[in-house]
Design a protein around this motif. Structure first.
Motif, PDB file in Angstrom:
ATOM      1  N   GLY A   1      -1.236  -7.215   3.736  1.00 40.49           N
ATOM      2  CA  GLY A   1      -0.095  -7.576   4.597  1.00 40.49           C
ATOM      3  C   GLY A   1       0.505  -8.761   4.798  1.00 40.49           C
ATOM      4  N   CYS A   2       0.801  -9.253   6.030  1.00 40.82           N
ATOM      5  CA  CYS A   2       1.655 -10.289   6.433  1.00 40.82           C
ATOM      6  C   CYS A   2       0.572 -11.408   6.940  1.00 40.82           C
ATOM      7  CB  CYS A   2       2.482  -9.823   7.415  1.00 40.82           C
ATOM      8  SG  CYS A   2       1.882  -9.261   8.775  1.00 40.82           S
TER       9      CYS A   2
ATOM     10  N   ASN B   1      -1.627 -10.510   9.947  1.00 44.88           N
ATOM     11  CA  ASN B   1      -2.824 -10.162   9.319  1.00 44.88           C
ATOM     12  C   ASN B   1      -3.547 -11.139   8.631  1.00 44.88           C
ATOM     13  OD1 ASN B   1      -2.684  -7.418  10.137  1.00 44.88           O
ATOM     14  ND2 ASN B   1      -2.967  -6.700   8.235  1.00 44.88           N
TER      15      ASN B   1
ATOM     16  N   THR C   1      -6.133  -4.083   7.091  1.00 42.73           N
ATOM     17  CA  THR C   1      -5.141  -3.295   6.558  1.00 42.73           C
ATOM     18  C   THR C   1      -3.615  -3.619   6.834  1.00 42.73           C
ATOM     19  OG1 THR C   1      -5.452  -1.542   8.078  1.00 42.73           O
ATOM     20  CG2 THR C   1      -6.756  -1.563   6.128  1.00 42.73           C
ATOM     21  N   CYS C   2      -2.751  -3.162   6.123  1.00 44.17           N
ATOM     22  CA  CYS C   2      -1.181  -3.063   6.259  1.00 44.17           C
ATOM     23  C   CYS C   2      -0.845  -1.621   5.987  1.00 44.17           C
ATOM     24  CB  CYS C   2      -0.703  -4.215   5.468  1.00 44.17           C
ATOM     25  SG  CYS C   2       1.160  -3.951   5.411  1.00 44.17           S
ATOM     26  N   CYS C   3       0.339  -1.408   6.880  1.00 45.52           N
ATOM     27  CA  CYS C   3       1.091  -0.125   6.530  1.00 45.52           C
ATOM     28  C   CYS C   3       2.511  -0.034   6.415  1.00 45.52           C
ATOM     29  CB  CYS C   3       0.685   0.997   7.326  1.00 45.52           C
ATOM     30  SG  CYS C   3       1.251   0.490   9.177  1.00 45.52           S
ATOM     31  N   ILE C   4       2.843  -1.268   6.171  1.00 45.38           N
ATOM     32  CA  ILE C   4       4.591  -1.435   6.065  1.00 45.38           C
ATOM     33  C   ILE C   4       5.295  -0.585   5.202  1.00 45.38           C
ATOM     34  CG2 ILE C   4       4.723  -3.267   4.859  1.00 45.38           C
ATOM     35  CD1 ILE C   4       6.591  -4.053   7.559  1.00 45.38           C
TER      36      ILE C   4
ATOM     37  N   VAL D   1       6.117  -1.147  12.297  1.00 47.48           N
ATOM     38  CA  VAL D   1       5.609  -2.192  13.065  1.00 47.48           C
ATOM     39  C   VAL D   1       5.476  -1.945  14.627  1.00 47.48           C
ATOM     40  CG1 VAL D   1       5.610  -4.559  13.784  1.00 47.48           C
ATOM     41  CG2 VAL D   1       5.817  -3.899  11.366  1.00 47.48           C
TER      42      VAL D   1
HETATM   43 FE1  SF4 Z   1       2.054  -6.985   9.062  1.00 53.58          FE
HETATM   44 FE2  SF4 Z   1       3.634  -5.171   9.603  1.00 53.58          FE
HETATM   45 FE3  SF4 Z   1       1.822  -4.807   7.374  1.00 53.58          FE
HETATM   46 FE4  SF4 Z   1       1.136  -4.662  10.224  1.00 53.58          FE
HETATM   47  S1  SF4 Z   1       2.511  -3.180   9.186  1.00 53.58           S
HETATM   48  S2  SF4 Z   1       0.000  -5.855   8.340  1.00 53.58           S
HETATM   49  S3  SF4 Z   1       2.418  -6.299  11.151  1.00 53.58           S
HETATM   50  S4  SF4 Z   1       3.458  -6.334   7.612  1.00 53.58           S
END
Ligand code: SF4
Ligand code: 5AD
Length: 463
Positions: free
Chosen positions: A11-12, A15, A47-50, A169
């Motif tokens: 992710g971003c 993170n 982890t990320c879930c975007i 988000v």
């Molecule tokens: Fe970043 Fe959004 Fe992914 Fe969370 S869901 S890691 S805030 S990009």
């Protein structure tokens, strides 16, 4: 023997920053970092879930870890961050070899929970709302194990109050909370005293920074000026502002604060007014281009990057052509392009009948890619002959006779140097640009402006 940990981050930059804070806490707990999965006693997947492929990637990793854990049952696995927050208990139902599940609001609890799980067995701890202690406690950020000593991220705000129809988000990161301005400046000062010369201010919607602070509401513009005036901080970047909140004050601060870099990441998402309205973005394509023009008029030599989503539900060929037209007109320096991914609980995911045929989306994605690559190349070729200031990042990954550095605009420049000592990571040098490619530049070293402060400091430290 010292226990070892490995953190995999998806992710971003939020993170990434959470991971380096967590690494600092694990080190404080007596663990040592390793890159080798086979010798790790603790593995953390942050982890990320975007988008859906972020989910798939995680479950792939967990599958691999299952066999490692079968061979070494004492190994502990923690899953932290956005996907944990989204899937909660369901995560352990799918992967019962996980020892600790922690969400986005309490990631700094991970070391304690790992210790507890070693005694009591698996633990899931997901909070429904941000933990105020986690928000205001600067200690983990200051203990962070940063990848490089000369650059640092500073969280200025967590969460998001917008309701973009595609975006998960807000549901995993909670409402917007701004950190007090003085705390942020104090963190920048401390980082500077340790040799940091570049900071990147992080928030989901940095321009609305301060909106939730009721006592005396600071503007993002003030924060930029305050951080920009910290002694030793030479480069200030931030990500990301929302086009609807890009106030003239912010543009003015960027233009007048020397340390603030001439780089703006301004997510467009779509060039069609109908799609922008369906996305609930709060601006039209025309308004976006106006704001962009205002920023470019005020800020000398501004580099602009963006995010664009292709195949938003209901996007017609005409809508998409408007995106192509706006992207071409905006002349981005680079663009992150994404295929729409329906996320559970979001408005845009509700009606599969509106989803666009994947072949059509793939074709649009390719066409957009060509447009953004073309404008990036034009922008980069136009820089040939210019003298740029670079912050040296180190030898290039592919060829160690080549050194890489970043310009104030945030562009990567590769150059050759006969004197590796003078161009050590963290040094500031000047180079003449000799070639532009879509994703990087090439240059010739002219002179060293300032040697690396951080590397020198590390060498002076007694063994
Ligand atoms: Fe970043 Fe959004 Fe992914 Fe969370 S869901 S890691 S805030 S990009
Ligand atoms: N599908 C595709 N892309 C998305 N983004 C956010 N949510 C989605 C989604 N559901 C993109 C946006 C955002 C970037 C970080 O990710 O372009 O700016």
């Amino acid at each position: 023997m010292t226990r070892k940990f490995l953190i995999r981050t998806f992710g971003c930059q939020m993170n990434e920053h959470d991971s380096e804070r967590l690494a600092g806490l694990l080190v404080a707990d007596g663990l040592e970092a390793t890159d080798d999965l086979d010798e790790a006693d603790v593995v953390v997947l942050n982890t990320c879930c975007i988008r859906e492929n972020a989910d798939n990637k995680l479950y792939g990793h967990l599958g691999h870890l299952r066999s490692l854990k079968a061979a070494r049952p004492e190994m502990q696995i923690a899953v932290t961050g956005c996907l944990s927050q989204k899937d909660k208990g369901a995560l352990r139902e799918r992967a019962d070899h996980i020892d600790v599940v922690v969400g986005t609001h309490n990631i700094t609890r991970t070391p304690v929970l790992l210790r507890q799980a070693a005694i009591d067995g698996p633990i899931t701890e997901i909070l429904d709302a941000p933990d105020p202690v986690e928000m205001t406690d600067a200690a983990p950020a200051l203990a962070a194990v940063r990848e490089v000593p000369w650059a640092a991220w500073i969280t200025i705000q967590t969460g998001c109050d917008n309701s973009c129809a595609y975006c998960i988000v807000p549901s995993v990161r909670g409402p917007e909370i701004s950190r007090p301005l003085d705390d942020i400046v104090a963190e920048a000062e401390l980082l500077a005293s340790r040799g940091v010369v570049e900071v990147t201010l992080l928030g989901q919607n940095v321009n609305s920074y301060g909106r939730d602070i009721t006592k005396r509401r600071p503007l993002f513009a003030e924060l930029l000026e305050a951080v920009g005036s910290v002694e030793g901080i030479d480069r200030v970047r931030f990500t990301s502002p929302h086009p609807k909140d890009l106030r003239p004050e912010t543009i003015e601060s960027m233009a007048t604060t020397d340390a603030v870099c001439n780089q703006l990441h301004l997510p467009l998402q779509s060039g069609s007014d109908a799609v922008l309205a369906a996305m609930r973005r709060g601006y039209t394509a025309g308004r976006y281009l106006e704001r962009l023009a205002a920023a470019r008029a005020a800020i000398d030599d501004l580099a602009v990057t963006t995010d664009i989503i292709v195949g938003f539900p209901g996007e017609t060929e005409e809508d998409f052509e408007q995106t192509l037209a706006v992207a071409a007109e905006a002349e981005f320096d680079s663009a992150y392009t994404f295929i729409f991914s329906p996320r559970p609980g979001t408005r845009a995911a509700q009606d599969p009948a509106t989803f666009i045929d994947p072949d059509v989306v793939a074709d649009r994605f390719e066409r957009l890619h060509l447009v953004v690559e073309r404008s990036a190349l034009v922008k980069h070729e136009a820089r040939v002959g210019r003298i740029e200031q670079l912050l040296v990042e180190g030898p290039s990954k592919r060829d160690d006779t080549v050194t890489s550095g970043r310009t104030r605009q945030g562009k990567l420049v590769h150059f050759r140097s006969e004197d590796p000592v003078a161009v050590r990571p963290g040094a500031i040098v000047e180079a003449t640009i000799t070639r532009g490619a879509p994703h990087f530049l090439e240059g010739e070293l002219r002179r060293v402006v300032a040697p690396s402060r951080t590397v020198r400091r590390l060498e002076l430290r007694p063994a």
